[in-house]
Design an enzyme around this catalytic site. Structure first.
Site, short mmCIF file in Angstrom:
data_model
loop_
_atom_site.label_atom_id
_atom_site.label_comp_id
_atom_site.label_asym_id
_atom_site.label_seq_id
_atom_site.Cartn_x
_atom_site.Cartn_y
_atom_site.Cartn_z
N TYR A 1 -7.53 4.23 -7.16
CA TYR A 1 -6.99 3.66 -5.25
C TYR A 1 -6.80 2.13 -5.40
O TYR A 1 -5.62 1.59 -5.67
CB TYR A 1 -7.49 4.28 -4.42
N VAL B 1 1.36 2.09 -4.07
CA VAL B 1 0.83 3.82 -3.77
C VAL B 1 0.49 5.15 -2.77
O VAL B 1 -0.04 5.99 -3.59
CB VAL B 1 -0.85 3.04 -3.62
N GLU B 2 0.29 5.04 -1.96
CA GLU B 2 0.57 6.24 -1.57
C GLU B 2 1.36 7.23 -1.29
O GLU B 2 1.08 8.30 -1.05
CB GLU B 2 0.17 5.73 0.76
N SER B 3 2.82 6.75 -1.11
CA SER B 3 3.64 7.19 -0.98
C SER B 3 5.10 7.10 -1.68
O SER B 3 5.83 7.78 -1.51
CB SER B 3 4.05 7.27 0.84
N LEU C 1 1.21 -0.86 -0.29
CA LEU C 1 -0.19 0.03 -0.36
C LEU C 1 1.07 1.49 0.46
O LEU C 1 0.56 1.95 -0.77
CB LEU C 1 -1.27 0.00 1.05
#
Length: 460
Positions: free
Chosen positions: A226, A121-123, A118
């Site tokens: 997302y 995708v996030e950072s 994850l």
């Protein structure tokens, strides 16, 4: 007759039992077969203990448990990432520092290992990433959500950027969302969009007699992309060779260890005691906002496992001040100019150290950091020494408690086939350290060039 009355209940019970087991197991077996067929495409929760994971990537693949999202959007993002393998590799290089810890915690909780992907995708696995909405860290917590999960955010530190604290908080939040939604797609959408927003979208669909599953919801573009992005990263990690992506080696063992401190210490001093580049130290300890770490906060420092003994030995032998900064609480009405004069520093230097604009003349009463003299006075070999300087510098006798060494830098002549990944593994360092030490903006290496490598004075 008496015998018949005795046998009749027994016969009826047997018939009832047969009737019950005839219908129920058939249905259960059919469901099990269907579930097995679905899961086989995604993952297997069966772990072969006789065949341990090759590395952290293999360990992640073995724990995939979220059903694949086979949509056009997921395929589009898979194609996008596959067309930019250098971006995936950069993210994977950054992830290498944190993956073992995150996967270990995910396994401990019995969660799907897709969650370890994850932060891609996030950072982009950048612990200092900051979004336009002020979401920060590997897991991109906004301030309010961070506070809800007890991530400290003050002048000294921001635990949204702490790899350990933020991982605990993120997994707590994801567990909560899954328990609420009962579906990982909806839980992930809630993590991105907010649990209230997803619930309202579901309620609108239900009110209109529409399906309220993940694919039926009307979501903002970011949230709509997302889960497909996560699926795309999963596809590539599952079969990197298919997408021509070279994943950096990440051992299935801890990259860092924790060291507790109860005294003030400068970031630079801590890095030098560990004999590692300051940028590498900051990458493991990105939550600290100031150049000094406050001992009263009982902070935990993260160090590469192979640097802990070096840090402790140097700390034991070190005789100087661990911090060159002074902490000062201004009196009411005291000006910054008078404070600077009191401590013998320039007002500009004082303002710069405390992020104070030139328009503010009077101290507000908040704590100030005052620069001291002799910053960075740790007498250890520095990885930041310019090439050639060490050869011309007068030799020094190393302390008796440590092995003598000419310098903590060595050089390597780049040869055909050399890569940053391979050299980092060969010399026991990281790609980020090689890049920082040689001011490299990409992974391209010029054959015949001299590459500076962290390590002993031995030349390769």
């Amino acid at each position: 007759m008496t015998l018949l009355r005795l046998l009749l209940p027994l016969v009826l019970a047997m018939l009832a039992g047969c009737a019950g087991t005839t219908h129920q197991p058939v249905q259960a077996v059919a469901t099990t077969k269907q579930q097995s067929s679905d899961l086989a495409k995604d993952t297997s929760r069966t772990v072969d203990l006789t065949n341990p994971p090759v590395d952290a990537w293999d360990r992640i693949r073995r724990g995939f448990a979220i059903p694949n999202l086979n949509t056009e959007l997921a395929q589009e993002w898979t194609d996008y990432y596959a067309a930019h393998p250098e971006s995936v590799q950069r993210m994977a290089e950054r992830a290498g520092k944190y993956l073992y810890f995150i996967v270990d915690e995910i396994n401990r909780r019995g969660l799907p290992t897709e969650l370890a992907l994850l932060p891609f995708v996030e950072s982009a696995y950048n612990p200092t990433a900051l979004s336009r909405s002020q979401a920060s860290g590997l897991w991109q917590f906004v301030p309010t959500t961070g506070q809800y999960f007890n991530l400290k955010q003050d002048w000294w530190r921001d635990e949204r950027r702490d790899p350990i604290a933020s991982t605990y908080a993120a997994l707590d939040y994801l567990e909560k969302l899954f328990e609420m939604q009962g579906d990982w797609y909806l839980a992930l959408a809630s993590y991105n969009w907010g649990e209230g927003s997803v619930q309202r979208a579901m309620a609108r669909n239900e009110a209109a007699n529409l399906s309220s599953d993940y694919l039926s919801l009307d979501m903002p573009e970011e949230t709509r992309n997302y889960v497909p992005k996560l699926q795309a990263i999963k596809n590539i990690i599952a079969n990197p060779r298919k997408y021509a992506v070279v994943l950096p080696p990440v051992e299935n063992s801890p990259y860092f260890a924790m060291v507790r401190k109860d005294r003030d210490i400068d970031l630079e001093v801590a890095a030098r005691l560990a004999e590692m580049p300051l940028e590498d130290f900051k990458a493991l300890n990105p939550s600290f906002n100031r150049p000094m770490i406050r001992g009263e906060h009982q902070p935990t420092l993260l160090l590469p496992t192979d640097r802990v003994d070096t840090f402790n030995a140097n700390l034991l032998a070190y005789k100087g001040d661990l911090s060159s900064w002074k902490v000062y609480k201004p009196r009411r009405g005291e000006s910054y100019a008078s404070i600077a004069k009191r401590f013998g520093v320039s007002e500009a230097e004082l303002r710069r150290a405390n992020d104070i604009s030139g328009r503010r003349k009077v101290a507000s009463g908040s704590t100030l950091l005052v620069p001291g003299s002799g910053q960075g006075g740790v007498q250890l070999a520095s990885l930041e020494t310019p090439p050639g300087a060490l050869e011309s510098a007068p030799s020094r006798t190393a302390p008796a408690t440590r092995n003598s060494r000419r310098a903590n830098v060595r050089t390597h002549k780049v040869q055909s086939g050399d890569t940053l990944f391979g050299l980092a593994r060969r010399y026991g360092t990281s790609v980020d350290a090689l890049r920082a030490l040689n001011n490299l903006k990409s992974s391209n290496l010029k054959i015949g060039s001299q590459l500076r490598v962290p390590g002993t004075g031995t030349r390769g």
